[in-house]
Motif scaffolding. Structure first.
Motif, PDB file in Angstrom:
ATOM      1  N   VAL A   1     -23.563 -15.108  16.418  1.00 17.25           N
ATOM      2  CA  VAL A   1     -23.866 -14.726  15.028  1.00 17.25           C
ATOM      3  C   VAL A   1     -25.423 -14.529  15.041  1.00 17.25           C
ATOM      4  N   VAL A   2     -26.052 -15.480  15.745  1.00 15.31           N
ATOM      5  CA  VAL A   2     -27.721 -15.511  16.143  1.00 15.31           C
ATOM      6  C   VAL A   2     -28.083 -14.241  16.714  1.00 15.31           C
ATOM      7  N   VAL A   3     -27.408 -13.959  17.798  1.00 14.96           N
ATOM      8  CA  VAL A   3     -27.871 -12.711  18.684  1.00 14.96           C
ATOM      9  C   VAL A   3     -27.534 -11.392  17.580  1.00 14.96           C
ATOM     10  N   THR A   4     -26.366 -11.573  17.186  1.00 16.25           N
ATOM     11  CA  THR A   4     -26.082 -10.450  16.101  1.00 16.25           C
ATOM     12  C   THR A   4     -27.115 -10.202  15.036  1.00 16.25           C
ATOM     13  N   ASN A   5     -27.611 -11.206  14.639  1.00 22.14           N
ATOM     14  CA  ASN A   5     -28.844 -11.147  13.606  1.00 22.14           C
ATOM     15  C   ASN A   5     -29.861 -10.585  14.047  1.00 22.14           C
ATOM     16  N   TYR A   6     -30.440 -11.107  15.640  1.00 22.71           N
ATOM     17  CA  TYR A   6     -31.461 -10.374  16.250  1.00 22.71           C
ATOM     18  C   TYR A   6     -31.360  -9.021  16.338  1.00 22.71           C
ATOM     19  N   CYS A   7     -30.313  -8.642  16.873  1.00 28.12           N
ATOM     20  CA  CYS A   7     -30.012  -7.072  17.016  1.00 28.12           C
ATOM     21  C   CYS A   7     -30.046  -6.245  15.819  1.00 28.12           C
ATOM     22  N   ASN A   8     -29.537  -6.654  14.695  1.00 30.17           N
ATOM     23  CA  ASN A   8     -29.802  -6.154  13.506  1.00 30.17           C
ATOM     24  C   ASN A   8     -30.899  -6.260  12.702  1.00 30.17           C
ATOM     25  N   ASN A   9     -31.801  -7.081  13.163  1.00 34.29           N
ATOM     26  CA  ASN A   9     -32.914  -7.077  12.616  1.00 34.29           C
ATOM     27  C   ASN A   9     -33.066  -7.879  11.307  1.00 34.29           C
ATOM     28  N   LYS A  10     -32.060  -8.711  11.109  1.00 31.12           N
ATOM     29  CA  LYS A  10     -31.885  -9.645   9.807  1.00 31.12           C
ATOM     30  C   LYS A  10     -32.757 -10.796  10.177  1.00 31.12           C
ATOM     31  N   LYS A  11     -33.015 -11.122  11.305  1.00 29.89           N
ATOM     32  CA  LYS A  11     -33.716 -12.329  11.707  1.00 29.89           C
ATOM     33  C   LYS A  11     -34.453 -12.026  12.989  1.00 29.89           C
ATOM     34  N   GLN A  12     -35.648 -12.405  13.095  1.00 33.40           N
ATOM     35  CA  GLN A  12     -36.580 -12.099  14.387  1.00 33.40           C
ATOM     36  C   GLN A  12     -36.645 -13.360  15.276  1.00 33.40           C
ATOM     37  N   PRO A  13     -36.328 -13.248  16.550  1.00 36.71           N
ATOM     38  CA  PRO A  13     -36.321 -14.517  17.618  1.00 36.71           C
ATOM     39  C   PRO A  13     -37.851 -14.803  17.714  1.00 36.71           C
TER      40      PRO A  13
ATOM     41  N   LEU B   1     -25.279 -11.208  25.812  1.00 38.93           N
ATOM     42  CA  LEU B   1     -26.633 -11.805  25.729  1.00 38.93           C
ATOM     43  C   LEU B   1     -26.713 -13.217  24.998  1.00 38.93           C
ATOM     44  N   ALA B   2     -25.548 -13.364  24.316  1.00 38.73           N
ATOM     45  CA  ALA B   2     -25.429 -14.806  23.404  1.00 38.73           C
ATOM     46  C   ALA B   2     -25.066 -15.727  24.414  1.00 38.73           C
ATOM     47  N   GLU B   3     -24.238 -15.118  25.394  1.00 38.93           N
ATOM     48  CA  GLU B   3     -23.767 -16.476  26.348  1.00 38.93           C
ATOM     49  C   GLU B   3     -25.095 -16.621  27.173  1.00 38.93           C
ATOM     50  N   GLN B   4     -25.720 -15.872  27.707  1.00 41.53           N
ATOM     51  CA  GLN B   4     -27.122 -15.780  28.601  1.00 41.53           C
ATOM     52  C   GLN B   4     -27.930 -16.699  27.793  1.00 41.53           C
TER      53      GLN B   4
ATOM     54  N   GLY C   1     -25.850  -1.098  29.067  1.00 36.59           N
ATOM     55  CA  GLY C   1     -24.379  -1.392  28.851  1.00 36.59           C
ATOM     56  C   GLY C   1     -23.978  -2.749  28.783  1.00 36.59           C
ATOM     57  N   ARG C   2     -24.752  -3.509  28.197  1.00 30.99           N
ATOM     58  CA  ARG C   2     -24.584  -4.845  27.974  1.00 30.99           C
ATOM     59  C   ARG C   2     -24.189  -4.975  26.484  1.00 30.99           C
ATOM     60  N   SER C   3     -23.479  -6.366  26.270  1.00 33.28           N
ATOM     61  CA  SER C   3     -23.020  -6.669  24.856  1.00 33.28           C
ATOM     62  C   SER C   3     -23.809  -7.749  24.248  1.00 33.28           C
ATOM     63  N   GLN C   4     -23.834  -7.699  22.885  1.00 37.64           N
ATOM     64  CA  GLN C   4     -24.433  -8.907  22.367  1.00 37.64           C
ATOM     65  C   GLN C   4     -23.747 -10.163  22.681  1.00 37.64           C
ATOM     66  N   MET C   5     -22.531 -10.092  22.770  1.00 36.13           N
ATOM     67  CA  MET C   5     -21.913 -11.396  23.172  1.00 36.13           C
ATOM     68  C   MET C   5     -22.352 -11.951  24.668  1.00 36.13           C
TER      69      MET C   5
END
Length: 64
Positions: free
Chosen positions: A27-39, A18-21, A12-16
Motif C-alpha cells: 500500500v505504501v509503495v502503491t501510494n508512492y507510485c500513484n503520487n498520493k504520497k511522496q517518499p 519494490l515493496a519487498e526490496q 519490467g518490475r512490479s510494485q510488489m
C-alpha cells in the motif's frame, strides 16, 4: 511528483517487488507510485539505489 511507476514499468518490475526490496507494505509503495504520497528524500535515494538509477530519474522536472 515522481516517476517511480514509469521506471518500474521500464525495468519490467512490479510494485510488489519494490515493496519487498524496501521492506515496506504494498500500500505504501502503491501510494508512492500513484503520487498520493511522496517518499522522503532518504527513501527516494534508497529506491534509486534499488532500481540502479540516478535519483533525478525518479523525479518530474520542475523546469521545461
Amino acid at each position: 511528483m515522481n516517476r517511480i511507476k514509469e521506471v518500474l514499468k521500464q525495468q519490467g518490475r512490479s510494485q510488489m517487488w519494490l515493496a519487498e526490496q524496501l521492506d515496506k507494505s504494498y500500500v505504501v509503495v502503491t501510494n508512492y507510485c500513484n503520487n498520493k504520497k511522496q517518499p522522503s528524500i532518504p527513501i527516494l535515494r534508497q529506491i534509486a539505489k534499488i532500481l540502479d538509477v540516478d535519483v533525478r530519474e525518479l523525479l518530474v522536472s520542475t523546469k521545461s
